[in-house]
Design a protein around this motif. Sequence first.
Motif, PDB file in Angstrom:
ATOM      1  N   GLU A  96       0.828  -1.207   0.000  1.00 28.24           N
ATOM      2  CA  GLU A  96       0.000   0.000   0.000  1.00 28.24           C
ATOM      3  C   GLU A  96       0.864   1.259   0.000  1.00 28.24           C
ATOM      4  O   GLU A  96       2.058   1.221   0.279  1.00 28.24           O
ATOM      5  CB  GLU A  96      -0.915   0.015   1.225  1.00 28.24           C
ATOM      6  CG  GLU A  96      -1.939  -1.115   1.246  1.00 28.24           C
ATOM      7  CD  GLU A  96      -2.775  -1.108   2.515  1.00 28.24           C
ATOM      8  OE1 GLU A  96      -3.960  -1.470   2.443  1.00 28.24           O
ATOM      9  OE2 GLU A  96      -2.215  -0.772   3.599  1.00 28.24           O
TER      10      GLU A  96
ATOM     11  N   LYS B 221       0.582   5.551   1.264  1.00 24.70           N
ATOM     12  CA  LYS B 221      -0.180   6.623   1.902  1.00 24.70           C
ATOM     13  C   LYS B 221      -0.069   7.856   1.014  1.00 24.70           C
ATOM     14  O   LYS B 221       1.034   8.193   0.543  1.00 24.70           O
ATOM     15  CB  LYS B 221       0.355   6.930   3.304  1.00 24.70           C
ATOM     16  CG  LYS B 221      -0.438   8.040   4.019  1.00 24.70           C
ATOM     17  CD  LYS B 221       0.156   8.394   5.380  1.00 24.70           C
ATOM     18  CE  LYS B 221      -0.143   7.316   6.400  1.00 24.70           C
ATOM     19  NZ  LYS B 221       0.224   7.766   7.795  1.00 24.70           N
TER      20      LYS B 221
ATOM     21  N   CYS C 281     -10.488  15.207  -4.761  1.00 28.44           N
ATOM     22  CA  CYS C 281     -11.349  14.010  -4.799  1.00 28.44           C
ATOM     23  C   CYS C 281     -12.550  14.316  -5.674  1.00 28.44           C
ATOM     24  O   CYS C 281     -13.268  15.294  -5.442  1.00 28.44           O
ATOM     25  CB  CYS C 281     -11.806  13.644  -3.383  1.00 28.44           C
ATOM     26  SG  CYS C 281     -12.943  12.222  -3.338  1.00 28.44           S
TER      27      CYS C 281
ATOM     28  N   GLU D 164     -12.469   8.488  -6.091  1.00 30.39           N
ATOM     29  CA  GLU D 164     -11.317   8.754  -6.962  1.00 30.39           C
ATOM     30  C   GLU D 164     -10.573   9.981  -6.466  1.00 30.39           C
ATOM     31  O   GLU D 164     -11.163  11.019  -6.194  1.00 30.39           O
ATOM     32  CB  GLU D 164     -11.760   8.953  -8.416  1.00 30.39           C
ATOM     33  CG  GLU D 164     -12.831  10.019  -8.593  1.00 30.39           C
ATOM     34  CD  GLU D 164     -13.348  10.138 -10.010  1.00 30.39           C
ATOM     35  OE1 GLU D 164     -12.649   9.739 -10.955  1.00 30.39           O
ATOM     36  OE2 GLU D 164     -14.468  10.645 -10.168  1.00 30.39           O
TER      37      GLU D 164
ATOM     38  N   VAL E 220      -5.581   7.768  -7.971  1.00 30.90           N
ATOM     39  CA  VAL E 220      -5.964   6.467  -7.423  1.00 30.90           C
ATOM     40  C   VAL E 220      -7.473   6.286  -7.553  1.00 30.90           C
ATOM     41  O   VAL E 220      -8.248   7.099  -7.037  1.00 30.90           O
ATOM     42  CB  VAL E 220      -5.572   6.324  -5.930  1.00 30.90           C
ATOM     43  CG1 VAL E 220      -5.849   4.899  -5.450  1.00 30.90           C
ATOM     44  CG2 VAL E 220      -4.122   6.690  -5.703  1.00 30.90           C
TER      45      VAL E 220
ATOM     46  N   CYS F   4      -9.828   4.588  -5.922  1.00 26.59           N
ATOM     47  CA  CYS F   4      -9.749   3.915  -4.628  1.00 26.59           C
ATOM     48  C   CYS F   4     -11.035   3.221  -4.198  1.00 26.59           C
ATOM     49  O   CYS F   4     -11.010   2.301  -3.385  1.00 26.59           O
ATOM     50  CB  CYS F   4      -9.316   4.910  -3.559  1.00 26.59           C
ATOM     51  SG  CYS F   4     -10.250   6.449  -3.515  1.00 26.59           S
TER      52      CYS F   4
ATOM     53  N   GLY G  52     -12.632   6.217   0.735  1.00 28.31           N
ATOM     54  CA  GLY G  52     -11.531   6.834   1.461  1.00 28.31           C
ATOM     55  C   GLY G  52     -11.025   8.146   0.909  1.00 28.31           C
ATOM     56  O   GLY G  52     -10.062   8.705   1.435  1.00 28.31           O
ATOM     57  N   GLY G  53     -11.687   8.664  -0.156  1.00 26.51           N
ATOM     58  CA  GLY G  53     -11.159   9.853  -0.820  1.00 26.51           C
ATOM     59  C   GLY G  53     -11.480  11.175  -0.162  1.00 26.51           C
ATOM     60  O   GLY G  53     -10.768  12.163  -0.373  1.00 26.51           O
TER      61      GLY G  53
ATOM     62  N   GLY H  71      -4.946   9.300   2.871  1.00 23.90           N
ATOM     63  CA  GLY H  71      -5.550   7.986   2.721  1.00 23.90           C
ATOM     64  C   GLY H  71      -4.508   6.935   2.421  1.00 23.90           C
ATOM     65  O   GLY H  71      -3.437   7.238   1.881  1.00 23.90           O
TER      66      GLY H  71
ATOM     67  N   PHE I  59      -3.950   3.432   0.349  1.00 26.01           N
ATOM     68  CA  PHE I  59      -4.589   2.766  -0.785  1.00 26.01           C
ATOM     69  C   PHE I  59      -3.681   1.666  -1.353  1.00 26.01           C
ATOM     70  O   PHE I  59      -2.458   1.714  -1.198  1.00 26.01           O
ATOM     71  CB  PHE I  59      -4.897   3.783  -1.889  1.00 26.01           C
ATOM     72  CG  PHE I  59      -5.660   4.987  -1.403  1.00 26.01           C
ATOM     73  CD1 PHE I  59      -6.976   4.867  -0.984  1.00 26.01           C
ATOM     74  CD2 PHE I  59      -5.053   6.232  -1.349  1.00 26.01           C
ATOM     75  CE1 PHE I  59      -7.682   5.966  -0.527  1.00 26.01           C
ATOM     76  CE2 PHE I  59      -5.750   7.341  -0.902  1.00 26.01           C
ATOM     77  CZ  PHE I  59      -7.069   7.218  -0.486  1.00 26.01           C
ATOM     78  N   ASP I  60      -4.309   0.714  -2.035  1.00 19.38           N
ATOM     79  CA  ASP I  60      -3.593  -0.344  -2.740  1.00 19.38           C
ATOM     80  C   ASP I  60      -2.694   0.301  -3.796  1.00 19.38           C
ATOM     81  O   ASP I  60      -3.170   1.018  -4.674  1.00 19.38           O
ATOM     82  CB  ASP I  60      -4.611  -1.284  -3.386  1.00 19.38           C
ATOM     83  CG  ASP I  60      -3.976  -2.467  -4.099  1.00 19.38           C
ATOM     84  OD1 ASP I  60      -2.732  -2.497  -4.239  1.00 19.38           O
ATOM     85  OD2 ASP I  60      -4.724  -3.353  -4.538  1.00 19.38           O
TER      86      ASP I  60
ATOM     87  N   ARG J  12      -3.420   0.273  -7.556  1.00 22.94           N
ATOM     88  CA  ARG J  12      -4.441   1.152  -8.118  1.00 22.94           C
ATOM     89  C   ARG J  12      -3.919   2.566  -8.383  1.00 22.94           C
ATOM     90  O   ARG J  12      -4.654   3.401  -8.913  1.00 22.94           O
ATOM     91  CB  ARG J  12      -5.641   1.232  -7.179  1.00 22.94           C
ATOM     92  CG  ARG J  12      -6.426  -0.063  -7.072  1.00 22.94           C
ATOM     93  CD  ARG J  12      -7.746   0.145  -6.361  1.00 22.94           C
ATOM     94  NE  ARG J  12      -8.585  -1.036  -6.391  1.00 22.94           N
ATOM     95  CZ  ARG J  12      -9.910  -1.001  -6.447  1.00 22.94           C
ATOM     96  NH1 ARG J  12     -10.541   0.156  -6.469  1.00 22.94           N
ATOM     97  NH2 ARG J  12     -10.612  -2.123  -6.460  1.00 22.94           N
TER      98      ARG J  12
END
Length: 318
Positions: free
Chosen positions: A27, A29, A35, A62, A85, A87, A90-91, A96, A98-99, A102
Motif C-alpha cells: 500500500e 499513503k 477528490c 477517486e 488512485v 480507490c 476513502g477519498g 488515505g 490505498f492499494d 491502483r
Amino acid sequence: MQAYRITEFGTPPSLSQIECPAPGPSEVKVRIRACGLNFADLLMQKGTYQDTPPLPFTPGLEIAGEVIECGTDVVHLALGDRVAVFCGQGGLAEEGVFDAARAVRIPDSMSFEDAAALQIAYGTSHVALEHCARLQPGETLLVTGAAGGVGLTAVEIGKLMGARVIAHARGAGKLEVAQAAGADHLIEAEKDLRAEVKALGGADVVYDAVGGDVWKAAFRATNPGGRLLPIGFASGEVPQIPANHLLVKNLTVIGFYIGGYMKSHPQVIRTSLETLMQWHTEGRIHPHISHVLPLERLAEGLELLRSRAATGKVVITP
C-alpha cells in the motif's frame, strides 16, 4: 487528520478527526489534494450502491495527490510521486492509504483536480465505448444525460472516435456544454426522444446514464444491430428489457460497471487510464469541472449532484 465518515445509512457524512493508519506492504499513503464526486457517493450514503463498504467508512471513489509513505513491497512508486488512485472509498479525507496497484503516476502538466475528475467518468466512457461497444467511425452515438459527469465524457470520447454524436440533456445551458464537448445534434429532454433520434437516422450505439422512460425511448430509436449501454439510472428507475425486441432487431445490451472491471479486468482499466493520461497531455480531452469546493463544503457538492445542478464533475479539495 480530517475525514468524512458515514456511520449510519440514510444520514449525511460527518467531518471527523481520525487517525490515518500506516500503509501495509503493498500500500501507499497519499496526501489527498483532490477528490472527484460521483453519483455513487449519494447511493453509498443511502446504502444502496452495489459496492457500499461496511459501516463506518469514508466515501470518495477517486483521488489525486502525493505519495508520502510507501509499503515495503512497493517498487513502482516513490515518495513525492504525483498519483491518481481509483480507490473506491476513502477519498474524502486529508490523507488515505490505498492499494499501490491502483495508483498511477500523473503527468506534470495535469492538475490534481483534472486527475481526480478524469478516472471514473472518462474511464467509464472510454472502456464502454471502445472495449465493450466497439464504436466505429461514422456510427451514430446517442448519449443521454449528456452534460453529466459521465455523459459529457461519452460525448467527447465518442467524437474523438469518429462517431456522429447526439446529445440529450435538460435545458439550453446543459446542451451548450454538450455541444462544446463535440456533440453534432442536440435534443432537449422535454422533446420526444424517440421521434427526434429516428428523424436523425436512428442510433447505432446508445450510452444511457438516465434509465426510466429515457431508456425506453432510446431503446426504440436504436437501429437494427445496434448496441446499448445501460451506464446508470439517474432517473431512479431501472428499466426492464424486452428480450423479444432484442431478438427482432438483433440488438445487444452490454452491461458495464467500471468498479467490477477494476476487480475482474484490472489491466483493461489501467491501460485505459494510461491512454486517457496521454490524450490529456496531447490536449485531446479536457475534463469539464463545474465546481471546485473545499472539504468542509462537501454537503454543497453532494447537493449539486443530487439536484443535477452541476455539469461535468464536482471536485473536493482537502
